[in-house]
Scaffold this active site. Structure first.
Site, PDB file in Angstrom:
ATOM      1  N   ALA A   1       0.823  -0.852  -0.041  1.00 56.47           N
ATOM      2  CA  ALA A   1      -0.061  -0.121  -0.077  1.00 56.47           C
ATOM      3  C   ALA A   1       0.752   1.159  -0.023  1.00 56.47           C
ATOM      4  CB  ALA A   1      -0.832   0.033   1.299  1.00 56.47           C
TER       5      ALA A   1
ATOM      6  N   LYS B   1      -4.600   5.438   3.575  1.00 59.77           N
ATOM      7  CA  LYS B   1      -3.879   4.273   3.285  1.00 59.77           C
ATOM      8  C   LYS B   1      -4.512   3.407   2.009  1.00 59.77           C
ATOM      9  CE  LYS B   1      -0.993   0.511   4.974  1.00 59.77           C
ATOM     10  NZ  LYS B   1      -0.410  -0.353   6.342  1.00 59.77           N
TER      11      LYS B   1
ATOM     12  N   ASP C   1       4.891  -5.936  14.633  1.00 63.18           N
ATOM     13  CA  ASP C   1       5.794  -5.223  13.594  1.00 63.18           C
ATOM     14  C   ASP C   1       6.204  -3.791  13.981  1.00 63.18           C
ATOM     15  OD1 ASP C   1       6.954  -5.179  11.080  1.00 63.18           O
ATOM     16  OD2 ASP C   1       5.132  -4.432  10.180  1.00 63.18           O
TER      17      ASP C   1
END
Length: 539
Positions: free
Chosen positions: A137, A153, A288
């Site tokens: 993205a 996004k 993450d």
């Protein structure tokens, strides 16, 4: 489609030749008939200059050349330090998921098709120049009609066919490797590609990321440790995500953090606290947390707060996994390796038939050199990695959530030591873990656990019937059955025992009100109490 697949195959072949990955392949202990295939490769008859690059660097550059899907696969591989050699894992950590942005007109068209309205009707300002672009993205800045600054996004268009094609080749390569080499089979390549397939398709669904961000925001609501931007749910769709825009200092910008007199020691310690709070308090963690996804608020530098973005990958642990992980860490730092081995077997992480003495000796051999260092120099992530590597030799099943947890811990730890080199993780983590263990086994927590198990009592009859039917089937006692199923049976019997104890206690209390516990009417209560106690002790 077939033509595209053939072209992709030739592209992969060219990259393999360019970076001499065929040398790495034929260095493996392959069967003679596979090794003889090198004679059929024409480029191997041509003079080639020996590569000055390491094998890890060649693999990293090859993945970069093959594009974003292979890059993300390499990033996933870099987290599997329990499987990969250290030199390769270190190189793959350097992979950057940066690709050129796609046409802003495509982004606008996709936003309008997803929202069912013109961009100008939704936003008072929309920046066509993206703030960032990655393989899945890209992100644009915008302002809502109500004045809030946001980021939008947008999923890269036309991505699914590309992913499907590259995944097909990855599966083909993985299956071929498993058939060709015993060493490759030990690494479970098909399983790794399968994990990647789930991860990459999950990242395509921005509603999932929005839900993850909302959960994390709720978990840290009012906390000084971490802030998560607000999600604007009415503007979120599967391919479009709208969130509050944050303004913070990138956590790697040491100069700016120093200029605003940020308390670096406290910031590093809070990073550790954020990790353990997510894992043990919330059982839901951002998986993450690399430096590109972490910022620092500029509001109170003397009491710094993290800001987390990009919640596409999260992890969670069961109550049992939380308990065993906490006990493992405490036992590790007490050098009680036998307890560590026993916990792995009790939890079902390694097979029940594992010899405790052998497992204990293997753990001691690997971990004693680590503990010769000062505590402040010991890496929590390295401890977990060594533990997983050792447990794999004893047929430990891959635990995806624990792999995510190890990756997150390595990120947090590396970040903390970068901010404050003298960070002592254990002095920060130990009080947290010990306090958590005390709270978990406090009378209040035990009563709450008993109450939650009592809620299963209405289903006791059905559970008993199902369990007896399963136990009556002889093949369930076959020692070759997967260990996980037998572990499930043990937990089911424990739950049944708890239910019988609870039911017996209720009946006993009723009988006590009516007459004496020695009266004939009380015998069902005694029977249930005895049966429940037997099952719990037996299991």
């Amino acid at each position: 489609m077939k033509l595209l697949a053939v072209r992709r195959l030739f592209r992969i072949q060219r990259v393999v030749i360019r970076y001499r990955l065929d040398d790495l392949l034929f260095d493996l202990p392959l069967p003679w008939w596979l090794r003889s295939l090198r004679l059929l490769m024409p480029w191997r008859w041509l003079p080639r200059t020996p590569s000055e690059l390491s094998r890890g660097a060649r693999l990293r550059l090859a993945l970069q050349d093959l594009g974003p899907i292979f890059i993300k696969f390499g990033q996933l591989l870099s987290t599997r330090r329990d499987l990969l050699p250290t030199d390769i894992a270190d190189e793959l950590m350097l992979l950057q998921d940066r690709v050129p942005p796609f046409d802003p007109k495509q982004a606008v068209a996709l936003i309008e098709s997803q929202l069912g309205a013109k961009v100008g009707e939704v936003f008072s300002r929309f920046d066509v120049e993206p703030l960032a672009s990655a393989s899945v993205a890209q992100v644009h800045a915008a302002r809502l009609k109500t004045g809030e600054e946001v980021v939008v996004k947008v999923v890269r268009p036309g991505l699914k066919p590309v992913i499907a094609q590259d995944l097909a080749w990855l599966f083909l390569i993985a299956k071929g490797a498993e058939r060709a080499s015993a060493d490759a089979r030990r690494l479970h390549p098909v399983e790794i590609v399968g994990d990647y397939e789930k991860t990459i398709y999950d990242e395509l669904d921005l509603l999932r990321e929005a839900a993850n961000a909302s959960q994390l925001r709720r978990n840290f609501e009012g906390s000084e440790l971490m802030y998560v931007p607000q999600v604007y749910w009415d503007l979120c769709r599967p391919k479009v995500l709208v969130m509050e825009r944050i303004y913070g200092v990138p956590v790697t910008d040491m100069a700016t953090l120093a200029d605003q007199r940020t308390d670096m020691k406290l910031l590093a310690e809070r990073g550790v606290e954020v990790f353990f709070t997510q894992v043990f308090r919330h059982s839901f963690f951002h998986a993450d947390m690399h430096p590109g996804n972490i910022f620092v608020s500029t509001v109170k530098p003397w009491s710094p707060q993290y800001i987390a973005i990009d919640c596409g990958i999260v992890g969670s642990l069961t109550a049992e996994d939380q308990d065993y992980l906490a006990r493992n860490l405490i036992a590790f730092f007490k050098r009680d390796y036998r307890r560590v081995a026993e916990l792995h077997i009790d939890s079902g992480w390694v097979p029940a038939h594992t010899k405790v003495n052998e497992f204990e000796a293997a753990i001691r051999t690997v971990c004693e050199p680590i503990f010769e260092k000062p505590l402040k120099d010991i890496s929590f992530g390295q401890v977990l990695m060594r533990l997983f590597q050792t447990a794999r030799r004893f047929n430990m099943e891959v635990q995806p959530q624990l792999v995510l947890l190890q990756k997150t811990l390595l990120n947090i730890e590396g970040l903390g030591r970068q901010l404050y080199p003298d960070l002592d993780l254990w002095s920060t983590a130990k009080p947290f873990l010990e306090r958590w263990m005390r709270e978990r086994y406090s009378p209040k927590a035990m009563f709450g656990n008993l109450y939650s198990q009592a809620e299963q009592l209405p289903h006791l009859a059905g559970m008993t019937r199902d369990l007896l039917e399963r136990l009556s089937q002889p093949h369930l006692h076959d020692p070759q059955l997967p260990e996980r199923r037998r572990q499930g049976d043990r937990w089911a019997l424990r739950l049944l025992g708890a239910g019988l104890l609870g039911g017996g206690a209720v009946l006993a209390a009723s009988a006590a009100e009516a007459a004496s516990l020695a009266a004939p009417a009380a015998w069902p209560a005694w029977l249930m109490l005895a049966a429940g106690l037997y099952l719990i002790v037996r299991q």
